[in-house]
Each structure stands twice: as C-alpha cells, then as structure tokens.
Design an enzyme around this catalytic site. Structure first.
Site, short mmCIF file in Angstrom:
data_model
loop_
_atom_site.label_atom_id
_atom_site.label_comp_id
_atom_site.label_asym_id
_atom_site.label_seq_id
_atom_site.Cartn_x
_atom_site.Cartn_y
_atom_site.Cartn_z
N LYS A 193 0.81 -1.22 0.00
CA LYS A 193 0.00 0.00 0.00
C LYS A 193 0.84 1.27 0.00
CE LYS A 193 -4.07 -2.12 1.83
NZ LYS A 193 -5.24 -2.04 2.69
N ARG A 214 -7.59 -8.04 -8.53
CA ARG A 214 -8.28 -9.33 -8.70
C ARG A 214 -9.76 -9.06 -9.02
NH1 ARG A 214 -11.25 -8.72 -4.07
NH2 ARG A 214 -10.15 -7.78 -2.33
N HIS A 225 -14.68 -2.88 8.20
CA HIS A 225 -14.02 -2.49 6.96
C HIS A 225 -14.25 -3.49 5.83
CE1 HIS A 225 -12.06 0.64 9.24
NE2 HIS A 225 -11.66 -0.27 10.10
N GLU A 260 -2.76 7.35 8.30
CA GLU A 260 -3.56 8.17 7.39
C GLU A 260 -4.52 9.02 8.21
OE1 GLU A 260 -4.48 5.72 3.30
OE2 GLU A 260 -6.11 6.05 4.70
#
Lengths: 177, 497
Positions: free
Chosen positions: B120, B293, B237, B202
């Site tokens: 990430k 994917r 999430h 973040e």
C-alpha cells in the site's frame, strides 16, 4: 402445551391454547393471539398473525428450536435446558470461545493463579484479536487448547478452579474430584 | 484467434466464487479443475468442476494458501491456467510468479504489478506520481514522527498495514495516548496475517463514502473502465451491500474518478481485471488501494454492462484485446449473506444448513455454494451467498431486493439475511444516505420491533416443539418424512457409500 423459551432479550412464554383446523389461539407472555396456520409439511407452512401472512420453516436440534420467519432466523432454547446450562458456578469456572476462531496465544499454564480481568487466551476471530479474561480471582485448572488451534463457538478453552486462599469455595464448586 | 489458448483451468479457490468462475469457463469450452481441502470434500465447488484435487488439510495455510500444493495440482491435472478468485492467494505476487515459472497462465496481473500495488505504501507513491489524490498520510513510521504527524494533521487517525487488506491490521486512533499501542497492535496483526509488519498512518475520514472503479487492461496497453460501484455499507471495513451506479454522484466527479483510475492503472502497466478504490468526502475523492483481482461485488457491474467479467479475464489471459464497453443500463444492488449474527456485533456463526429456499424472478440472481446439508465451519470466510437484484432504476432494484429476501430462507446457520432486508428497507437506504458509518447509524436507530413477526416466530416454535418428531441422523430431529430433514437423512446415507 406450555413452552418457556430463552432468547437474548430474556425469557418468553408461549402456550397453544386451542387448535381447530387451521385456526389456533395462543397465549404469548400473557397476551392472547389468534393465528391461522397452513401446514405445507410439518415444520413448514404459512402463519397469519395480525393480518399478515408469514412464511415459516422450523426444526428442532438438540435443545434448540430453530425457526425462520421469511429471511429472519430465530433460535430458542427450551427454558428447562437453559436453566441447566446456568448451573451454579459454571460460568466463572469455564472459559469458552465466544465465537469460532483461531487460538493465537495461551497466556497461562496449569496451576497459575490469575486475577480478575487477567487475559488468559487471545483468539483471532473476525480478523481481529480478542483477549479472553478471567472474571474473578482463580487458579488455572486445565488448559485445553494450544496456539494455532481452530475452535468453534462454545469450545471449552480453559477450566478454572477457585483461588487457593479460599478453600470453602473450592469445596462447594468442585465436590469429590 | 487468441495468442494462447486455455483448455483447462484450475480454480484456486472455494465457495461461491469457485462455482462462479467454473460457470464462465464451461461456457467458453474450457475444462475445470477444483482444488479442495480436507474440510471441503463434500463442497459444491468440488462437484461443479470436471475434476477435483485434494490439496491439503482444512487450515487454509495447508491448502488454499499452499502455493506448492496448488501448482503441483495444476501440473498433475494438466491445467494450462490458474484462476485465483478473490481472497486466499489472489493478490500474492509469489503465487503469480510460481505459476509463470511453471509455465501456467495466471489469470490476473503479472507478479510485478501485484507486488507493486499490493504494497500500500508503494501504491500510494505511484498514485501521487500519477496525480491521483491520496488521503494525507505518513508512510515511514518512527513513533516520534507518528506523534508529530498526529499533532500536525489532528485526530482521529487510521493505522493501516502496508501489506494489508480486508481490514486486517487496521486501527482507528482517537487519542494520542493510544497511538503507540495501536501502532504495535496493528503491526503485530499485520505480521501474523501477511508476514509483513510494516504499518502507515492516514487521516481518518469520519463519514466517507467508499466508491470504486472497475478496470480491465490487456497486455497490448489498452485500458477501459466499467463504471463505479458504491460500497459504503461495511462492517469491520468489509463490504456488506454494494450498488451501481453510486447514487447522487455528480457526473463530473464520476468522470474525474474514472479518469484517475485509468491514469493509475496506466502508470502501473495494469493487465487483467482490477478495482481502484476511493474514499469520497463530498465531491473530494482520495485513492485508497487497488484490488488486483476479481471483486466479490463484480456481478453488479456485469449486470449494468451486460458483460461477463470472468470471461473477460480469461480472454485477456489468452492475449486478446479489451473492447470499450457500451453504456451501462439501470441499477444493480448486491447484498452479501454472511454466517454471522448481526444482533451480536456480526460475530461469526457455524452450523449445518437444514433448509434453504432461494429467490428467483426477473432481475434476481443468487450466487451461492450452499445446499441443504452443507456444513459451515470456522475455517474459512463466512460468505454464504450473494443476492444481486437489478432494475431499470434504483427503486425497482431495491423493491426486487426486498421481494427476493421475502422468498429467502436459510435455516440452520445464523446469518445476516434479516438484517440485510431491514437495511435495504430502511428510510436511510431509500434516500441513499450512505457512508462507511451506515451500519453503526442503522443500529443506533433500529427499526421498530415487529410484534406480529415475533409472535409468528414464537407460535412456530411452540408448534415445532409439540409436533411428533422423528430422530434423524447426526443428532437432528425431523418433524416428518415430508420435511427437508428427510433429504438430509438421505444425504447422510448417500455420503457413507
């Protein structure tokens, strides 16, 4: 026939008072309710209550009665069975898995004295770590799982006995062991 | 003519997605190979394939995550391609490389693309280089730098795993005292889950929407986007309800997001199907990650664009070019039915499927691997099936979803169907007041207790308790020979032969 059922919001009482053809009268927690039951097969059919027609499917498994009303599922435990599960001292003496998952760490060994709130086992479930703690002071009697092991909901993980400093409690909780 | 032909496809997955992939392969004349663990010998995906190979013990690390065993199964069966599905090995660069080295086509992006986008931190850097907005964050974390960042950006913050996915290794930090503990816990969780404990920070957006863009790329450098999906309704999430198009999204923002997704895909030299995820705050959008994917929620895109994304993936893997899609039609909504108890924080449930009634009708699709008698254990993800409903507009798709749930019954495994129906019926969903906080907000103002429904459940329980019962096998009591229990008993007999 009278049925006391346990669910998460407490105990409910339901009794079929009369049944004639498709029509039936029931008493639910002291309230009288009339309904129409059209059986398709035993345990499945439609039940009309209060002007609405519900599609139901039901089954019994061990002590549990499973009921689906449309997409929603209910699970009831017969009261006398529920009472047996709540036998004196059991809840504090056994640490069981609250959900299926993987044992990540075992933090205690047999014979360890533990205090209230002390983490005993860390489970990984729902992709998160959950620590299971002792509810009161106790001694670890048996450890039944090892790290890496998958466990089902309700699997017994750890048995506790009362703390050594309290011999009277030990006598009352583990008789003639 | 394709550059390469796939004649036999090994599907390195289980559950509904394995069956879904095999359906497309069969239509294209491709033979299919299922792989299964010791826990899955009786699973529907095994029966759906032309042949099946046992690859290891129940634990995923021994089977569905076992690269050597899967490559060996592909070799033994003579498969010339492997489709990873979603989850498990689908985003693992080393799996793609192992297939490539074995001379087997990996139906997905090349290993180097997976490696770059799967990290990430690297993906964020790539996005910034492609002028795609990212959430303000800190990528290399020393505890002191994390504190400085927190002081500068303000709380709350989100700690995320560099190698993460599906909410693992993620922590919201509400106060500075919790920062160090959250960094350590997230790092430990990430280390355990991905073998990589790196984390980053973040800014945490309080009430964002989650909107993603479907892309397809080929090895000739062509890239197309197939619109967006709104995936804001999540727990832990993870998505629960998705729809397309994203309601209320302005045409200019949609176009800007699609453009950003294509820029990023081009920078990554993306090949095959992928999804670029964004967090959206008003008309501001920020790059979140690329899922390299097929997504769980891919059917809502298929319906709107009238395409078969698995077939597209296979064609791309055979070297064909992607074509520009036509204009999307109508609206589609997907609801994921999980083996979880929504009344207790969506904790996982296990059990045996006693009875199953699936919905049908115009605009109704149900993708599942469930059959009566199937055992749902604790080893794998608890997705039981997906209800996908479409309509000429959102209200029709919503109405079909509600009607379909009224036809649906799954007895024996506690599941989320009733909750999903309530959520889609809710006034908040009807007016498309969507954010990643939707489920918390839904439960803070739950629907009124349905007295008649609860009465019906209790009366049904009383009737079941008083019905003459017959003891069936495996400890289950059957109410009559005409009931589904009889089938279950038959199933048990059949299984022993």
């Amino acid at each position: 026939m009278k049925l006391r059922v346990a669910e998460e919001h407490g105990e409910r009482e339901v009794e079929i008072l009369a049944r004639e053809g498709t029509h039936l009268r029931a008493r639910i927690d002291g309230r009288e309710v009339s309904a129409e039951f059209d059986a398709l097969a035993t345990g499945s059919g439609t039940l009309s209550v209060d002007g609405r027609r519900f599609r139901i499917v039901s089954a019994t498994r061990k002590d549990t009665i499973l009921v689906a009303v449309g997409p929603r599922t209910f699970s009831f435990i017969r009261e006398e069975e529920g009472a047996r599960h709540r036998a004196r001292g059991l809840a504090a003496a056994e640490i069981t898995a609250p959900m299926p998952g993987k044992v990540l760490r075992v933090l205690v060994s047999e014979g360890d004295a533990v205090v209230a709130g002390q983490a005993l086992v860390v489970l990984e479930a729902m992709k998160m770590e959950t620590a299971l703690a002792a509810e009161s002071e106790a001694v670890v009697k048996r450890v039944l799982v090892a790290p890496g092991q998958m466990v089902d909901h309700g699997t017994l993980l750890i048995e506790l006995s009362p703390p050594a400093a309290n011999p009277s409690a030990r006598e009352s909780d583990s008789p003639a062991s | 003519m394709p550059k390469r032909q796939i004649r036999k496809l090994l599907v390195a997955n289980r559950g509904e997605i394995a069956i879904r992939i095999m359906r497309s392969a069969r239509v294209m004349g491709i033979r299919t190979v299922a792989v299964y663990s010791e826990a899955d010998g009786r699973s529907a995906h095994v029966a759906a394939a032309d042949e099946a190979r046992l690859i290891g013990a129940a634990q995923a690390s021994e089977s569905y995550l076992n690269i050597d065993a899967i490559i060996a199964a592909a070799r033994d069966s003579g498969a010339d391609a492997v489709h990873p599905g979603y989850g498990f090995l689908s985003e693992r660069a080393e799996f793609a490389r192992a297939a490539e080295e074995a001379g087997i086509i990996f139906v997905g992006p090349p290993g180097k693309v997976l490696a770059q986008l799967g990290d990430k931190v690297a993906a964020r850097k790539l996005a910034r280089a492609a002028k795609v907005p990212v959430v303000p964050g800190l990528e290399a974390i020393a505890p002191s730098a994390a504190r400085d960042f927190a002081a500068r950006i303000g709380l709350p913050l989100l700690v995320k795993a560099a190698a993460g996915g599906g909410g693992r290794g993620m922590r919201v930090v509400e106060s500075l005292e919790d920062l160090d503990a959250a960094l350590q816990a997230a790092s430990r969780e990430a280390g355990a889950a991905f073998g990589d404990g790196r984390v980053f920070l973040e800014r945490y957006l309080a009430r964002p929407r989650h909107i993603e863009v479907q892309i397809l790329g080929d090895e000739h450098g062509n890239l197309v986007a197939l619109g967006e999906r709104e995936c804001s309704i999540q727990r832990r999430h993870q998505k629960v309800i998705e729809e397309s198009p994203a309601p209320g999204l302005s045409g200019s923002t949609r176009a800007a997001m699609i453009d950003a997704a294509l820029r990023l895909a081009r920078a990554a030299q993306y090949v095959n199907a992928g999804t670029v995820e964004f967090l959206v705050d008003g008309e501001q959008f920020y790059f979140l990650e690329v899922n390299t994917r097929l997504q769980v929620e891919h059917p809502i895109t298929e319906i709107r664009f009238g395409c078969d994304l698995v077939a597209e993936q296979l064609k791309i893997a055979m070297g064909q070019k992607v074509r520009a899609p036509g204009a999307p039609q109508g609206c589609a909504i997907e609801c994921r039915v999980y083996a979880e108890d929504p009344r207790h924080g969506f904790r996982p449930a296990t059990g045996t499927v006693v009875d199953l009634r699936l919905p049908a009708g115009p605009g109704v699709r149900f993708d599942t691997h469930l059959v009566a008698g199937a055992e749902i254990g604790a080893f794998y993800d608890g997705l039981l099936g997906k209800l996908i409903c479409s309509g000429s507009d959102r209200e029709q798709a919503r109405g079909r979803t509600l009607a379909a749930f009224d036809e649906f019954t799954l007895l024996g495994v506690t599941n989320t169907a009733g909750f999903l129906r309530d959520a889609v019926a809710s006034e908040r969903f009807a007016r498309a007041d969507l954010s990643t906080r939707f489920i918390d907000e839904f439960f803070s103002d739950p629907p009124h207790h349905d007295q008649a429904e609860s009465d019906a459940a209790l009366i049904a329980a009383a009737l079941a308790a008083q019905a003459p019962v017959r003891e069936a096998e495996n400890g289950i009591r059957a109410a009559s020979t005409r009931s589904p229990w009889a089938e279950l008993g038959g199933f048990e007999l059949w299984r022993r032969q």
